[in-house]
Structures are given as C-alpha cells and as structure tokens.
Design an enzyme around this catalytic site. Sequence first.
Site, short mmCIF file in Angstrom:
data_model
loop_
_atom_site.label_atom_id
_atom_site.label_comp_id
_atom_site.label_asym_id
_atom_site.label_seq_id
_atom_site.Cartn_x
_atom_site.Cartn_y
_atom_site.Cartn_z
NE ARG A 71 6.61 7.07 -0.44
CZ ARG A 71 5.59 6.82 0.53
NH1 ARG A 71 4.35 5.26 0.78
NH2 ARG A 71 6.29 6.83 1.95
CB SER B 58 5.34 11.22 9.99
OG SER B 58 4.09 10.16 8.55
NE ARG C 135 1.80 -1.41 9.69
CZ ARG C 135 2.10 -2.05 8.85
NH1 ARG C 135 1.75 -4.10 8.48
NH2 ARG C 135 1.81 -1.34 7.20
CE LYS D 34 -1.06 0.47 5.08
NZ LYS D 34 -0.49 1.41 5.11
CB SER D 35 4.06 1.91 1.77
OG SER D 35 4.22 1.64 2.78
N GLY E 228 -4.27 7.15 7.11
CA GLY E 228 -3.50 8.13 7.74
C GLY E 228 -2.52 8.41 6.20
CG ASP F 233 4.65 0.79 9.57
OD1 ASP F 233 4.01 1.17 10.24
OD2 ASP F 233 4.43 0.52 8.28
#
Length: 421
Positions: free
Chosen positions: A25, A143, A375, A20-21, A68, A295
């Site tokens: 992007r 972050s 998580r 998903k990261s 987020g 994570d």
Amino acid sequence: MIKIRSGKQLRGRIVLPASKSISNRALILNALSKSTSLPNNLSDSDDTRVMLRALQDMPEFIDIGAAGTAMRFLTAYLSIMPGEHTISGTERMKHRPIGILVDALRQLGATITYEGEEGFPPLHIVGHDNLEGGSLTVPGDVSSQYISALLMIAPTLRKGLHLTLEGNIASRPYLDMTISMMRDFGAKVEWKGDNVIEVQPGSYLQRPYHIESDWSAASYWYEMVALTPDTNAEVELIGLHRDSLQGDSRVWQLFEELGVQTRYYVDADGQEVIQLKKGGGITCHFSCDFTHQPDLAQTFAVTCSMLDVPFHLYGLQSLRIKETDRIAALRNELSEIVRLEEQDNELLWEGFYEIEDLDMLPYETFEFDTYDDHRMAMSLAPICLRTQGEIQINNPEVVSKSYPSFWDDLSKVGFTICQRK
C-alpha cells in the site's frame, strides 16, 4: 525440500519481516504522491519486490508472479497512468478471479481487456490520467484488495469516489488500514455509515513513511509457543506495534485461548518488544469467525489439531481464491493425522485422529506439500514440536512470498534444518 526437527528448548529474539500488506500500500501511495524516495523498512518479500520493480521500471509487460496484492493494486494504478501495459503472472494467478475489479474500473472509465479467459489475468490496460470517478457499488464480501485498489486511486479521479459496499464486508481491518494510510498521505477519505466510503478528489502528499513488522508472521511464533513441550518457552518479537493497523494483530488475543500469554514492553534501545510465554489454560473447544483475519485460519487449524482442541472455523470464503484453495489443501495435508470436515466455507474438527495415538511419540516422519502457498509451509512447520520427530516440507522456498528468513529464524531458536534439492 527441507527436513525439520525441533530442539529441546524454544528461546530467542526474532526481528520479524516488515508487513507486505503495509509495504505494498505504501508503495502505491508513495508513487501516487510522485515522491522520488522510498518508504522506510520495506518488506523483502516476493510480493513487495515485484511491486517495487514494476513501479520503478514500468515495462510494457509486467509479470507479477504469484503476488495477488500486486496484481490487484497495479491493475488499478496502471488504469490511471498514461501508457499501455500487459500484466500477468503464474498459472495459478491466471485462475484467480479479477472480474469484479475490472468491471468496477471500467465503470470509472478505465480501458482494460482480457488477454485470455474472461474474468482472469492476463490483462491489457490502456491508462488514462483523467478518469471521471463518481459513484460506484461493489460487493463487500469479495477480497478487500479489490476495494483497497479502488480506494487508493480515488483521489486522482476528477469526481473522487462515492463507494457503496453491498452485503457483508469481508476483511474490514484491511480497508481500515488502507483508509488510515491514505489519510497519512494527505487524502480526504471517510466512512459514511457502515457501508459507504467517500473519497474527495485531490493530491497525495510526499512524506517519509516507516513500515512496521508483520503480525501475520508473528502468528507462526505464537503457534510454536503453543505447541512446544518446553514449559519455559520464551520468544521475543521485534518491530510490532501494540496499536497496529493490521487486523492480524488480533492473534495475541486469540492465542490466549490456546495457552499463550503476551507481554508488551520497550527495551533499553527503545524497541517495542512483544514477549510470548506459556500461561493460562487451554480451551476445550475453539470457535472463531475469520472473515476479517483470513490469513490466520491455517495457523489455528493446525495448532488446534495438534493440541487436541476441537474447533469450528468460519468466515473462510476468501481462502478459496488465495495462492491455493487453502481449505482443500489443509484437509489434504493433515489427512494422515486428523479428519477435518468442510461445510461450505467452514472448517471443523471434532477431535478424531487418523493415526492410532498422537501421544505415542516420537512420530518419525510426516511429509507435507505446500501448494505454492507460503502460509501452508509456515503453519505446517511447527508440527514437529508436537510430534517430536522429523517432518519434511516440500517446495520450502515459497516462504519468500512474505517471510524470506523464516527457515533461518527457526535455526536461531534451536530447530535443526536440513535443506536438500
């Protein structure tokens, strides 16, 4: 809720979800390139679906739920898109800080106001397609999503962006991922020394883009191999790249200290396969700085606790502002089993169990809450491999945030999953 019991063996081949990261992007960069087609192998996670829906529909009110990444990336994106939008999310999202990003965007010329509490969503954004850009200084220890959000819109700014990061830089692998992907889409961006990133003004190129699988998701399979009593356990994971952009790919090296060996090969179908097996010794004490891989912290805290390996985890400052305060949540949920100690942004365990003897198996029942945090659910689930009893996970659907097929994949390798409302 679901109730879980482990099988006697742990064997199987798993196609991991897309990252998903990378997906989120890629969606922003793809939209900025004005492409009419989507990247390949997009994640099916909640975070990516809300991002995709927002980019395709661009409604006046955007509800990103608990995502987020979508909140940070879309805040920057909407600032450079003509139009007015309000972006909000869950109650937890309304308490996750965003002031540093908003202040930075305002310095670049963005028009953003708070609809509620200062420094937190929801936000009202009036977009402009002619922001000035130029020089900007932001803290480096916040972050990385704030910084990535600024970087991705930087080529659209009239003067580009000369970004200085003050102090220690957290989660640098995520910044390197963003920069690499920006280059893939034609941006001119580079590090100038250790703490300055320079982005030239220009246009993104339209191009096909394939998204690899998620190394964060792989970490739970490493945890399972570490905890299973099956000495011949073997799990094959599909879709990961050995030379990955993802900082969490470090997981294979870290788990060598906990008795899990990794082998890479390409199968007859041309697929990259990562094979996990037990092998090698287990360290007598685990210590790691998770500043760049936050994570992974929950996975290692649970794994070490269940393997009777005292640990010291540090660099956990960003865990306070995730889906929940992950340090507090871990301490609460493991409190029946182990006594975790918290020091500033560090988590320690000296080897003391709260139960009489973890080796007096099986332990029939442990119940865990998930705090609306995917998580938490996925790192706690493998505990049943160690206790050889049943565990209960409340609010198990939270895994849809990053790994929607997690419970189905557990069933494929021999876990018994009983789901109840």
